[in-house]
Scaffold this motif. Structure first.
Motif, PDB file in Angstrom:
ATOM      1  N   ASN A 248       5.884   9.452  16.567  1.00 36.38           N
ATOM      2  CA  ASN A 248       4.641   8.716  16.278  1.00 36.38           C
ATOM      3  C   ASN A 248       4.127   9.074  14.887  1.00 36.38           C
ATOM      4  N   ARG A 249       4.162  10.347  14.572  1.00 34.91           N
ATOM      5  CA  ARG A 249       3.698  10.820  13.267  1.00 34.91           C
ATOM      6  C   ARG A 249       4.560  10.237  12.155  1.00 34.91           C
ATOM      7  N   ALA A 250       5.874  10.214  12.385  1.00 38.43           N
ATOM      8  CA  ALA A 250       6.803   9.676  11.380  1.00 38.43           C
ATOM      9  C   ALA A 250       6.521   8.194  11.130  1.00 38.43           C
ATOM     10  N   ILE A 251       6.348   7.433  12.210  1.00 37.74           N
ATOM     11  CA  ILE A 251       6.092   5.991  12.085  1.00 37.74           C
ATOM     12  C   ILE A 251       4.770   5.737  11.375  1.00 37.74           C
ATOM     13  N   VAL A 252       3.728   6.474  11.742  1.00 39.40           N
ATOM     14  CA  VAL A 252       2.410   6.267  11.139  1.00 39.40           C
ATOM     15  C   VAL A 252       2.427   6.635   9.653  1.00 39.40           C
ATOM     16  N   LYS A 253       3.097   7.731   9.322  1.00 39.25           N
ATOM     17  CA  LYS A 253       3.171   8.179   7.931  1.00 39.25           C
ATOM     18  C   LYS A 253       3.800   7.096   7.052  1.00 39.25           C
ATOM     19  N   ILE A 254       4.980   6.615   7.475  1.00 35.72           N
ATOM     20  CA  ILE A 254       5.682   5.569   6.714  1.00 35.72           C
ATOM     21  C   ILE A 254       4.886   4.265   6.766  1.00 35.72           C
ATOM     22  N   GLY A 255       4.337   3.943   7.934  1.00 38.52           N
ATOM     23  CA  GLY A 255       3.579   2.703   8.091  1.00 38.52           C
ATOM     24  C   GLY A 255       2.378   2.628   7.170  1.00 38.52           C
ATOM     25  N   LEU A 256       1.642   3.736   7.038  1.00 32.33           N
ATOM     26  CA  LEU A 256       0.479   3.758   6.154  1.00 32.33           C
ATOM     27  C   LEU A 256       0.890   3.631   4.688  1.00 32.33           C
ATOM     28  N   GLU A 257       1.991   4.269   4.325  1.00 36.20           N
ATOM     29  CA  GLU A 257       2.505   4.150   2.943  1.00 36.20           C
ATOM     30  C   GLU A 257       2.887   2.703   2.651  1.00 36.20           C
ATOM     31  N   MET A 258       3.575   2.051   3.602  1.00 39.56           N
ATOM     32  CA  MET A 258       3.977   0.653   3.428  1.00 39.56           C
ATOM     33  C   MET A 258       2.758  -0.266   3.385  1.00 39.56           C
ATOM     34  N   MET A 259       1.746   0.063   4.193  1.00 34.34           N
ATOM     35  CA  MET A 259       0.510  -0.721   4.214  1.00 34.34           C
ATOM     36  C   MET A 259      -0.168  -0.703   2.844  1.00 34.34           C
ATOM     37  N   SER A 260      -0.053   0.431   2.158  1.00 34.10           N
ATOM     38  CA  SER A 260      -0.719   0.597   0.864  1.00 34.10           C
ATOM     39  C   SER A 260      -0.081  -0.238  -0.245  1.00 34.10           C
ATOM     40  N   ARG A 261       1.125  -0.759   0.000  1.00 34.08           N
ATOM     41  CA  ARG A 261       1.780  -1.587  -1.028  1.00 34.08           C
ATOM     42  C   ARG A 261       2.289  -2.930  -0.487  1.00 34.08           C
ATOM     43  N   SER A 262       1.994  -3.220   0.783  1.00 32.25           N
ATOM     44  CA  SER A 262       2.489  -4.441   1.413  1.00 32.25           C
ATOM     45  C   SER A 262       1.908  -5.691   0.740  1.00 32.25           C
ATOM     46  N   THR A 263       2.732  -6.742   0.647  1.00 30.87           N
ATOM     47  CA  THR A 263       2.263  -8.023   0.108  1.00 30.87           C
ATOM     48  C   THR A 263       1.835  -8.973   1.230  1.00 30.87           C
ATOM     49  N   LEU A 264       1.946  -8.535   2.485  1.00 28.08           N
ATOM     50  CA  LEU A 264       1.498  -9.368   3.597  1.00 28.08           C
ATOM     51  C   LEU A 264      -0.028  -9.526   3.545  1.00 28.08           C
ATOM     52  N   SER A 265      -0.498 -10.743   3.769  1.00 33.57           N
ATOM     53  CA  SER A 265      -1.920 -11.073   3.578  1.00 33.57           C
ATOM     54  C   SER A 265      -2.897 -10.164   4.332  1.00 33.57           C
ATOM     55  N   PRO A 266      -2.637  -9.831   5.626  1.00 34.81           N
ATOM     56  CA  PRO A 266      -3.620  -8.971   6.309  1.00 34.81           C
ATOM     57  C   PRO A 266      -3.767  -7.600   5.663  1.00 34.81           C
ATOM     58  N   PHE A 267      -2.674  -7.066   5.142  1.00 32.20           N
ATOM     59  CA  PHE A 267      -2.751  -5.724   4.548  1.00 32.20           C
ATOM     60  C   PHE A 267      -3.316  -5.772   3.128  1.00 32.20           C
ATOM     61  N   VAL A 268      -3.116  -6.880   2.420  1.00 27.21           N
ATOM     62  CA  VAL A 268      -3.780  -7.076   1.127  1.00 27.21           C
ATOM     63  C   VAL A 268      -5.294  -7.095   1.360  1.00 27.21           C
ATOM     64  N   MET A 269      -5.718  -7.793   2.415  1.00 27.67           N
ATOM     65  CA  MET A 269      -7.141  -7.879   2.758  1.00 27.67           C
ATOM     66  C   MET A 269      -7.696  -6.501   3.130  1.00 27.67           C
ATOM     67  N   ILE A 270      -6.960  -5.758   3.935  1.00 24.52           N
ATOM     68  CA  ILE A 270      -7.402  -4.418   4.355  1.00 24.52           C
ATOM     69  C   ILE A 270      -7.577  -3.511   3.136  1.00 24.52           C
ATOM     70  N   ARG A 271      -6.616  -3.575   2.201  1.00 26.64           N
ATOM     71  CA  ARG A 271      -6.708  -2.756   0.977  1.00 26.64           C
ATOM     72  C   ARG A 271      -7.933  -3.141   0.152  1.00 26.64           C
ATOM     73  N   ASP A 272      -8.153  -4.452   0.004  1.00 29.00           N
ATOM     74  CA  ASP A 272      -9.308  -4.917  -0.780  1.00 29.00           C
ATOM     75  C   ASP A 272     -10.616  -4.460  -0.132  1.00 29.00           C
ATOM     76  N   PHE A 273     -10.665  -4.520   1.181  1.00 34.37           N
ATOM     77  CA  PHE A 273     -11.876  -4.129   1.897  1.00 34.37           C
ATOM     78  C   PHE A 273     -12.149  -2.629   1.742  1.00 34.37           C
ATOM     79  N   LEU A 274     -11.099  -1.807   1.905  1.00 23.04           N
ATOM     80  CA  LEU A 274     -11.275  -0.357   1.826  1.00 23.04           C
ATOM     81  C   LEU A 274     -11.494   0.109   0.389  1.00 23.04           C
ATOM     82  N   ASN A 275     -10.922  -0.648  -0.559  1.00 25.42           N
ATOM     83  CA  ASN A 275     -11.095  -0.361  -1.993  1.00 25.42           C
ATOM     84  C   ASN A 275     -10.683   1.058  -2.368  1.00 25.42           C
ATOM     85  N   ARG A 276      -9.488   1.426  -1.902  1.00 24.92           N
ATOM     86  CA  ARG A 276      -8.948   2.732  -2.292  1.00 24.92           C
ATOM     87  C   ARG A 276      -7.430   2.633  -2.368  1.00 24.92           C
TER      88      ARG A 276
END
Length: 531
Positions: A215-243
């Motif tokens: 679980n830790r391995a998946i979350v670690k990689i998943g969060l890293e991928m989320m931080s650079r994903s071009t998929l629209s929901p994750f672009v929105m999440i990044r813009d909202f969090l602004n970090r």
């Protein structure tokens, strides 16, 4: 007031050793994710889905309205879009359909094969309906099975007693993802299953799975991928969090509540449309709806919590409260609020038309599912796991249920009620610096099974308490931990209005977080519990 715990004095070295010990016996390699064929019936389920696809049969998916269920549905829908193959997708409405693959849901589905994600392990009646209609029902779930299993074509759940999958504490999205991995093999496709890691991270965190091992391995990689994903929901999440980087706490406290609010107050399709959005405009639009619903959820929850607090019997070991027309979608959060306030498991029920329906949340090592099961003669339906459960009963038996469950709880050791978020130690003032922040970041992501370290401040002088925010609902507390030093610490308590104690003294626990604002990084000490 709670007793002040005895804890060690820590420096950076001893803290690092303490945190490293949490993971000594756990593999965090993605290559160590157990093969999906170890899941009982998974191969059988994948083969049936593959046959259905190759012969052009109608396939329907039934999800669930929480974050895990909506994310599971999004993963499977995205997978079928990649094949590509049409998939009938439905998520039950909490208010009209109830939970899971019910008769009500089946009436509107025209399919040869129906499979579930994050629900179905207790769908006895639905399995019978499917059998009568000649539909093959494939159940994928992770909730604790009851004594009787549905008569389904295949049941894929690591918690089945005869399932050999070695890692039991996985969420519904992971079970669904593993099944899709087998389906990919059956169809001989070249789909990269790692692309779903950001969705899996979202589900694992939101469903409070232990952040250890795979679980830790998946979350670690998943969060890293989320931080650079071009998929629209994750672009929105990044813009909202602004970090620049997304943390597990960002997901748990900022994103998951918004996704959850759709199913709690209206319909989970709003959240599903957000996770499936193929343009940023669509993602922004859905996220605005989710944010508005989340604001309404907070107001509803605050009102229901205030009413529930008045009902609590302080002598009960297990809190059971019920109210006419409390919002069914927020009773789980209200239960969490009661657990936090009273440090006891809590069950909150909403009564509509003579039926009391609700949710329970546990604490420490208390197995709430087993306690509820001990009272199943009073219940119409129940399901869940050790820390959280859903249930329904006639409003006439609520009092008998309350007395019965408290009688069952008498055998539980008092130690089992101690929360897992134990304080790890005290830090000298000079240890609270950027070096500490870097040390703490090395052991992220934090969450269930790997809680962010909590530290103790003992008998500090209270210099000032100030309220802030547009509605003055947050507190900023300035403390001087040592009489021999003039240095002070500033702690923040969000959504809490505090006053300076008469003694001008305070002992409390706190966490150390990174605060990023306008490109500047600072340490933020978050107050947890006052002793």
């Amino acid at each position: 007031m709670p007793t002040l715990p005895e804890v060690p004095l820590l420096d950076h070295t001893t803290l690092e050793s303490f945190l490293a010990c949490r993971f000594e016996a756990q593999s965090e390699k993605l290559s160590d994710i157990p093969h999906p064929t170890l899941l009982k019936d998974a191969q059988k389920g994948a083969e049936r889905l593959a046959r259905a696809i190759m012969s052009g049969e109608k396939i329907a998916l039934v999800g669930d309205y929480d974050v895990d269920g909506v994310t599971s549905t999004a993963i499977v829908k995205r997978f079928f879009d990649l094949i590509p193959y049409p998939l009938i997708t439905t998520i039950p409405n909490r208010f009209n359909d109830g939970y899971g693959v019910s008769k009500n849901v089946l009436e509107r589905l025209d399919a040869d094969v129906i499979f579930t994600v994050d629900n179905g392990i207790n769908a006895i009646e639905a399995a019978e309906v499917c059998k009568m209609r000649g539909i093959d029902l494939i159940i994928t779930d992770h909730h604790t099975p009851g004594d009787t299993l549905p008569d389904a074509y295949a049941i894929i759940n690591p918690k089945q007693c005869d399932c050999s999958y070695p890692f039991k504490e996985i969420c519904g999205a992971q079970v669904g993802w593993l099944l899709m991995g087998l389906l990919k093999q059956e169809l001989n496709l070249t789909i990269d299953m790692r692309q779903f890691f950001p969705f899996l991270a979202l589900a694992v965190i939101a469903d409070v799975m232990p952040l250890v091992g795979i679980n830790r391995a998946i979350v670690k990689i998943g969060l890293e991928m989320m931080s650079r994903s071009t998929l629209s929901p994750f672009v929105m999440i990044r813009d909202f969090l602004n970090r620049p980087a997304i943390s597990s706490e960002d997901i748990a406290f900022q994103i998951a509540p918004r996704i959850n609010s759709a199913g709690r107050l209206e319909d989970a399709s709003i959240a599903l449309d957000f996770l499936l959005a193929d343009t940023t405009e669509r993602a922004y639009h859905q996220f605005e709806l989710l944010t508005a619903l989340n604001t309404l959820r907070k107001e509803t929850e605050a009102q229901n919590t205030a009413e529930a607090m008045l009902q609590v019997n302080p002598n009960d070991t297990i809190i059971v409260v019920a109210g006419e027309h409390w919002n069914e979608g927020v009773v789980g959060i209200v239960a969490s609020r009661l657990v936090s306030h009273f440090q006891k498991p809590a069950i909150v029920l909403s009564i509509h038309n003579g039926i009391a329906k609700g949710s329970g949340r546990s604490i420490g090592n208390v197995d709430l599912y087993t306690l509820i099961k001990s009272q199943e003669t009073h219940l119409q339906k129940f399901g869940g796991h050790k820390m959280a459960a859903g249930l329904s009963m006639s409003s006439e038996v609520v009092e008998a249920f309350r007395q019965g469950i408290n009688h069952s709880a008498k055998t539980i050791s008092p130690e089992d009620f101690i929360p897992h978020n134990d304080i790890v130690g005290e830090l000298e003032h000079e240890m609270i610096n950027f070096q500490l922040l870097e040390l703490l970041e090395r052991f992220e992501p934090y969450g269930e099974g790997n809680p962010r370290p909590r530290f103790l401040i003992r008998d500090a002088d209270v210099i000032a308490v100030k309220l802030f925010g547009s509605d003055q609902s947050h507190s900023r507390i300035e403390l001087r931990p040592s009489r021999v030093s003039q240095k002070t610490l500033e702690l923040i308590a969000f959504r809490r209005t505090l006053e300076c104690p008469e003694s001008k003294k305070m002992s409390c626990s706190y966490t150390v977080n990174k605060n990023e604002w306008n490109g500047r990084v600072s340490l933020q000490l978050m107050m947890e519990r006052i002793f």
